[in-house]
Design a protein around this motif. Structure first.
Motif, PDB file in Angstrom:
ATOM      1  N   THR A 122      30.121  57.410  46.874  1.00  0.00           N
ATOM      2  CA  THR A 122      30.788  56.923  47.763  1.00  0.00           C
ATOM      3  C   THR A 122      32.402  56.852  47.272  1.00  0.00           C
ATOM      4  N   GLU A 123      33.223  56.851  48.160  1.00  0.00           N
ATOM      5  CA  GLU A 123      34.864  56.677  47.759  1.00  0.00           C
ATOM      6  C   GLU A 123      34.892  55.107  47.621  1.00  0.00           C
ATOM      7  N   ALA A 124      36.145  54.972  47.060  1.00  0.00           N
ATOM      8  CA  ALA A 124      36.441  53.538  46.325  1.00  0.00           C
ATOM      9  C   ALA A 124      38.058  53.483  46.511  1.00  0.00           C
ATOM     10  N   ALA A 125      38.635  52.419  46.885  1.00  0.00           N
ATOM     11  CA  ALA A 125      40.151  52.051  46.888  1.00  0.00           C
ATOM     12  C   ALA A 125      40.120  50.957  46.000  1.00  0.00           C
ATOM     13  N   HIS A 126      41.455  51.158  45.280  1.00  0.00           N
ATOM     14  CA  HIS A 126      41.659  49.724  44.403  1.00  0.00           C
ATOM     15  C   HIS A 126      42.786  48.968  45.374  1.00  0.00           C
ATOM     16  N   VAL A 127      42.442  47.697  45.262  1.00  0.00           N
ATOM     17  CA  VAL A 127      43.216  46.623  45.883  1.00  0.00           C
ATOM     18  C   VAL A 127      43.517  45.441  44.909  1.00  0.00           C
ATOM     19  N   VAL A 128      44.548  44.702  45.093  1.00  0.00           N
ATOM     20  CA  VAL A 128      44.767  43.509  44.389  1.00  0.00           C
ATOM     21  C   VAL A 128      44.792  42.346  45.356  1.00  0.00           C
ATOM     22  N   LEU A 129      43.682  41.177  44.940  1.00  0.00           N
ATOM     23  CA  LEU A 129      43.454  40.404  45.759  1.00  0.00           C
ATOM     24  C   LEU A 129      44.417  39.169  45.228  1.00  0.00           C
ATOM     25  N   ASP A 130      45.120  38.513  46.526  1.00  0.00           N
ATOM     26  CA  ASP A 130      46.349  37.653  45.997  1.00  0.00           C
ATOM     27  C   ASP A 130      45.644  36.467  45.335  1.00  0.00           C
ATOM     28  N   ARG A 131      44.544  35.948  45.793  1.00  0.00           N
ATOM     29  CA  ARG A 131      43.657  34.693  45.276  1.00  0.00           C
ATOM     30  C   ARG A 131      42.151  34.768  45.477  1.00  0.00           C
ATOM     31  N   VAL A 132      41.579  34.326  44.482  1.00  0.00           N
ATOM     32  CA  VAL A 132      40.118  34.081  44.660  1.00  0.00           C
ATOM     33  C   VAL A 132      39.868  32.631  44.112  1.00  0.00           C
ATOM     34  N   GLU A 133      39.135  32.061  44.976  1.00  0.00           N
ATOM     35  CA  GLU A 133      39.011  30.558  44.877  1.00  0.00           C
ATOM     36  C   GLU A 133      37.446  30.127  44.986  1.00  0.00           C
ATOM     37  N   VAL A 139      42.201  31.616  41.001  1.00  0.00           N
ATOM     38  CA  VAL A 139      42.687  32.611  40.264  1.00  0.00           C
ATOM     39  C   VAL A 139      43.417  33.513  41.090  1.00  0.00           C
ATOM     40  N   ARG A 140      44.852  34.020  40.732  1.00  0.00           N
ATOM     41  CA  ARG A 140      45.703  34.666  41.277  1.00  0.00           C
ATOM     42  C   ARG A 140      45.642  36.333  40.678  1.00  0.00           C
ATOM     43  N   ASP A 141      46.122  37.336  41.593  1.00  0.00           N
ATOM     44  CA  ASP A 141      46.265  38.512  41.404  1.00  0.00           C
ATOM     45  C   ASP A 141      44.974  39.540  40.800  1.00  0.00           C
ATOM     46  N   VAL A 142      43.742  39.310  41.513  1.00  0.00           N
ATOM     47  CA  VAL A 142      42.658  39.824  40.999  1.00  0.00           C
ATOM     48  C   VAL A 142      42.295  41.231  41.474  1.00  0.00           C
ATOM     49  N   ASP A 143      42.092  42.364  40.305  1.00  0.00           N
ATOM     50  CA  ASP A 143      42.002  43.444  40.797  1.00  0.00           C
ATOM     51  C   ASP A 143      40.533  43.592  41.462  1.00  0.00           C
ATOM     52  N   ALA A 144      40.226  44.409  42.305  1.00  0.00           N
ATOM     53  CA  ALA A 144      39.042  44.882  43.199  1.00  0.00           C
ATOM     54  C   ALA A 144      39.120  46.363  43.575  1.00  0.00           C
ATOM     55  N   SER A 160      36.886  41.100  36.656  1.00  0.00           N
ATOM     56  CA  SER A 160      38.353  40.743  36.907  1.00  0.00           C
ATOM     57  C   SER A 160      38.593  39.432  37.343  1.00  0.00           C
ATOM     58  N   PHE A 161      37.652  38.871  37.811  1.00  0.00           N
ATOM     59  CA  PHE A 161      37.761  37.638  38.191  1.00  0.00           C
ATOM     60  C   PHE A 161      37.326  36.596  37.166  1.00  0.00           C
ATOM     61  N   LEU A 162      36.322  36.673  36.469  1.00  0.00           N
ATOM     62  CA  LEU A 162      35.963  35.853  35.646  1.00  0.00           C
ATOM     63  C   LEU A 162      36.733  35.837  33.874  1.00  0.00           C
ATOM     64  N   THR A 163      37.430  37.111  33.714  1.00  0.00           N
ATOM     65  CA  THR A 163      38.383  37.091  32.358  1.00  0.00           C
ATOM     66  C   THR A 163      39.507  36.258  32.732  1.00  0.00           C
ATOM     67  N   LYS A 164      39.871  36.071  33.882  1.00  0.00           N
ATOM     68  CA  LYS A 164      41.205  35.120  34.174  1.00  0.00           C
ATOM     69  C   LYS A 164      41.033  33.788  34.289  1.00  0.00           C
ATOM     70  N   LEU A 165      39.733  33.296  34.008  1.00  0.00           N
ATOM     71  CA  LEU A 165      39.274  31.965  33.676  1.00  0.00           C
ATOM     72  C   LEU A 165      39.444  31.541  32.247  1.00  0.00           C
ATOM     73  N   LYS A 166      39.624  30.275  32.088  1.00  0.00           N
ATOM     74  CA  LYS A 166      39.656  29.635  30.657  1.00  0.00           C
ATOM     75  C   LYS A 166      38.432  29.873  30.074  1.00  0.00           C
ATOM     76  N   SER A 167      37.242  29.617  30.932  1.00  0.00           N
ATOM     77  CA  SER A 167      35.870  29.675  30.410  1.00  0.00           C
ATOM     78  C   SER A 167      34.880  30.073  31.366  1.00  0.00           C
ATOM     79  N   TYR A 168      33.678  30.595  31.170  1.00  0.00           N
ATOM     80  CA  TYR A 168      32.571  30.582  32.199  1.00  0.00           C
ATOM     81  C   TYR A 168      31.164  30.557  31.053  1.00  0.00           C
ATOM     82  N   GLN A 169      30.447  29.976  31.600  1.00  0.00           N
ATOM     83  CA  GLN A 169      29.089  29.546  30.506  1.00  0.00           C
ATOM     84  C   GLN A 169      27.883  29.443  31.424  1.00  0.00           C
ATOM     85  N   VAL A 170      26.972  30.046  31.172  1.00  0.00           N
ATOM     86  CA  VAL A 170      25.564  29.818  31.757  1.00  0.00           C
ATOM     87  C   VAL A 170      24.645  28.858  30.710  1.00  0.00           C
TER      88      VAL A 170
END
Length: 179
Positions: A122-133, A139-144, A160-170
């Motif tokens: 399939t074809e894919a296009a790169h975009v930047v999401l202004d914010r993901v909440e 989080v702002r400016d998330v590659d997608a 691209s969302f998770l690495t912009k966080l201070k932390s994430y933990q399961v």
């Protein structure tokens, strides 16, 4: 420019390796539903994504569903989107329909990358999401990547969302996101 193309192609390949586990096809491709809609919820549970619980400002907790997946009600560019958190996806991945809902039109989407998925190439296009909440996490400016509707039926919330966080933990069947 060639290096950038190679990087995005590599990211597309990584995303493509994660899609087969999330896409279930019916006999008629026109009847495709998201993987989360097709799975039967645990007895007494609803099919909608659970609301995120907030521990403190800038923190949100998602409980695993019956299959061990973390599905949440996100707001992407201000629009409500149900997404599956996927640490195996390098980028957030959305389909064309979701991209249109988020304000990305025909001229905004340059499908110059190729991704291999369970449904083929399939074809894919790169975009930047202004914010993901989600909950109190923003989080702002998330590659997608935007993939064709036939290749991706839901939204994957990747690294691209998770690495912009201070932390994430399961821990104990819960995913804690903090920023």
């Amino acid at each position: 420019m060639l290096v950038r193309t190679a990087i995005f192609a590599a990211v597309a390949a990584v995303i493509a390796t994660q899609i087969p586990a999330l896409i279930q096809r019916t006999e008629n491709p026109a009847e495709q539903q998201s993987a989360t809609d097709q799975a039967a919820p645990p007895q007494g549970a609803s099919r909608t994504a659970p609301e995120a619980a907030s521990l403190t400002p800038g923190s949100t907790v998602l409980d695993a569903d019956g299959r061990g997946h973390f599905i949440g009600n996100f707001r992407i560019n201000g629009k409500p989107i149900t997404g599956l958190v996927d640490t195996g996806a390098s980028l957030v991945a959305i389909n064309e329909s979701t991209a249109r809902k988020l304000g990305f039109g025909g001229n905004d989407l340059d499908f110059r990358y190729t991704a291999n998925t369970a449904n083929g190439k399939t074809e894919a296009a790169h975009v930047v999401l202004d914010r993901v909440e989600i909950g109190n996490v923003r989080v702002r400016d998330v590659d997608a990547f935007v993939l064709r509707d036939s290749s991706l039926s839901g939204t994957l919330v990747g690294m691209s969302f998770l690495t912009k966080l201070k932390s994430y933990q399961v821990k104990g069947g819960s995913l804690t996101l903090a920023n």
